[in-house]
Scaffold this active site. Structure first.
Site, PDB file in Angstrom:
ATOM      1  N   GLY A 117       0.821  -1.203   0.000  1.00 23.09           N
ATOM      2  CA  GLY A 117       0.000   0.000   0.000  1.00 23.09           C
ATOM      3  C   GLY A 117       0.855   1.254   0.000  1.00 23.09           C
ATOM      4  N   ASN A 169       6.027  -5.245   5.520  1.00 22.66           N
ATOM      5  CA  ASN A 169       6.404  -6.591   5.943  1.00 22.66           C
ATOM      6  C   ASN A 169       6.615  -7.556   4.783  1.00 22.66           C
ATOM      7  OD1 ASN A 169       6.437  -6.516   8.860  1.00 22.66           O
ATOM      8  ND2 ASN A 169       4.262  -6.071   8.755  1.00 22.66           N
ATOM      9  N   THR A 178       5.333   2.024   5.531  1.00 27.41           N
ATOM     10  CA  THR A 178       3.980   1.539   5.800  1.00 27.41           C
ATOM     11  C   THR A 178       3.285   2.494   6.755  1.00 27.41           C
ATOM     12  OG1 THR A 178       2.607  -0.197   6.787  1.00 27.41           O
ATOM     13  CG2 THR A 178       4.859  -0.059   7.580  1.00 27.41           C
ATOM     14  N   ASP A 218       0.952   1.605   8.511  1.00 26.44           N
ATOM     15  CA  ASP A 218       0.563   0.777   9.661  1.00 26.44           C
ATOM     16  C   ASP A 218       1.563   0.844  10.805  1.00 26.44           C
ATOM     17  OD1 ASP A 218      -1.829  -0.243   8.517  1.00 26.44           O
ATOM     18  OD2 ASP A 218      -0.659  -1.646   7.323  1.00 26.44           O
ATOM     19  N   MET A 232      -7.781   2.464   9.360  1.00 22.02           N
ATOM     20  CA  MET A 232      -7.036   1.286   8.922  1.00 22.02           C
ATOM     21  C   MET A 232      -6.242   0.659  10.058  1.00 22.02           C
ATOM     22  SD  MET A 232      -5.547   2.246   5.155  1.00 22.02           S
ATOM     23  CE  MET A 232      -6.612   2.340   3.720  1.00 22.02           C
ATOM     24  N   ARG A 278      -3.801   7.333   3.412  1.00 22.90           N
ATOM     25  CA  ARG A 278      -2.479   7.165   2.813  1.00 22.90           C
ATOM     26  C   ARG A 278      -2.254   8.067   1.600  1.00 22.90           C
ATOM     27  NH1 ARG A 278      -3.814   1.143   0.392  1.00 22.90           N
ATOM     28  NH2 ARG A 278      -4.424   1.793  -1.711  1.00 22.90           N
TER      29      ARG A 278
END
Length: 415
Positions: free
Chosen positions: A12, A113, A141, A143, A189, A303
């Site tokens: 992403g 990852n 990322t 995240d 998210m 994002r």
């Protein structure tokens, strides 16, 4: 650096991913690389021999500055998982035939990852077969779940956008009064890690109380306890705002979003598509309480909002891109660049490299002691950790009142 460099983007995108690309390109050229190739759509595109010479697209300093401010993956991204080496040796042979043909010295992959898993496998294959190419991971990322790094480029800008948007939603929710109150559920998210959802707490300040509750996926979601708190809040105030992670789960392991779905959707890695958590909870509350409800999914905006990016994030993304090239040029391989926080006040952060085998396929979660005992909000320690990462602004280059991005028609199928 005597050979060529190739760089790809995977997973992403973020508001800062292209700043890392700019850092790779500029540092590689400064260190003497003859050419810097860009894979179109990551390793998947490389297998189809789809790549460009970046010097034909980044032709001056203005292009480089526009690239830093351009959202999405400029080269195109992919979600492609390499098989284990023993499962398909021919695939790896093909990749290295292409790398040898392009006289590649350093392979830089910008991603999260699963992207670090690609770096791990390619570097392992190079060692086994005696290839000279160096493979370095460049972290990216929103995240913020990569192991061994203090944080990941992309997270700071996403956190800034979330804090800003949640604050604006809270302000909007008090405009009108409804007979039985209003409950707004904001879906953020985060499958397993709640870093992004926790960033909703940044909305809190002298002029805003922040969201009423925050639920992270690290803790089991108790629907009954949640409803009890909703009723209690509605007894005290006319508007309630709750931030929830898309990945919150019940005690039996089911995602909350699954309660409102009739079919499962999975991505290339077998991950269930998570959407509808806020919609399910909003509908459930409306049915149980009879109040007005709203479900808001921040979705792709988290994002893609380069207009709300963090200056710290953009600068660090550029920094790790350069550090990846430097590491490869100095002989490192099978490593990922990590950010090492040196100080909170004043904020200082440096880079180093870590073994990608200790990072790939691992997840860094929000510590339990950074969430309150009830599991309904993050602590001051969490906010102290995030706040330095959202500082500063990066002004877009405006044309006719709209931000201008680096855009080269043709190679990605644009009109």
């Amino acid at each position: 650096m005597k050979g060529n460099v190739i760089v790809g983007q995977s997973g992403g995108p973020t508001a800062a991913i292209n700043s890392s690309l700019a850092g790779v390109y500029r540092t590689a050229k400064d260190r003497g690389a003859r050419k810097v190739f860009g894979m179109l759509h990551g390793i998947q595109g490389l297998l189809e021999e789809r790549y460009i010479d970046l010097s034909e697209h980044i032709t001056n300093e203005l292009d480089a500055e526009l690239l830093k401010r351009t959202p999405a993956a400029y080269l195109g991204s992919c979600r492609y998982k390499l098989p284990e080496i023993h499962e398909n040796m021919e695939l790896y042979d093909k990749i290295f035939e292409i790398l040898n043909k392009l006289e590649i010295e350093a392979f830089i992959y910008i991603g999260g990852n699963d992207s670090m898993d690609t770096i791990k496998k390619l570097s392992d294959y190079a060692i086994v077969k005696g290839h000279s190419q160096k493979f370095i991971g460049c972290p990216k990322t929103i995240d913020n779940d990569l192991a061994l790094t203090d944080h990941t480029p992309g997270f700071g800008s996403a956190a800034k956008y979330i804090g800003t948007s949640v604050k604006e939603i809270i302000r909007d929710s008090f405009c009108l009064e409804y007979k039985n109150g209003l409950v707004t559920i904001i879906e953020i998210m985060g499958r397993n890690a709640g870093w992004l959802t926790g960033a909703a707490a940044l909305a809190q300040g002298e002029d805003c109380q922040g969201p009423d509750m925050i639920y992270l996926p690290e803790l089991t979601f108790d629907l009954g306890g949640f409803m009890k708190r909703i009723r209690a809040l509605l007894a005290e105030k006319t508007s309630v705002v709750v931030a929830v992670s898309e990945g919150i789960r019940l005690e039996d392991g089911r995602y909350v979003c699954e309660l409102g779905q009739t079919a499962d959707f999975v991505d290339a890695f077998g991950h269930k598509q998570l959407t509808g958590t806020a919609a399910y909870l909003a509908n459930y509350i409306a049915g149980e309480v009879g109040c007005k409800t709203r479900a808001i999914e921040l979705s792709t905006l988290q994002r893609a909002a380069s207009h709300c990016s963090s200056r710290v994030d953009i600068l660090e993304a550029y920094q790790v891109g350069g550090a990846a090239v430097k590491a490869a040029d100095e002989g490192d391989s099978g490593k990922m660049v990590v950010l090492n926080r040196l100080s909170d006040d004043p904020y200082q952060c440096g880079t180093e490299v870590k073994d990608v085998h200790k990072i790939a396929n691992d997840e860094r979660l929000v510590p339990r002691n950074w969430v309150n005992e009830e599991g309904t909000y993050v602590t001051d320690e969490f906010v102290t950790y995030v706040r330095p990462l959202i500082q500063g602004d990066v002004s877009p280059v405006m044309v006719d009142g709209i931000p201008r991005h680096l855009y080269k028609p043709g190679y990605l199928g644009q009109r």
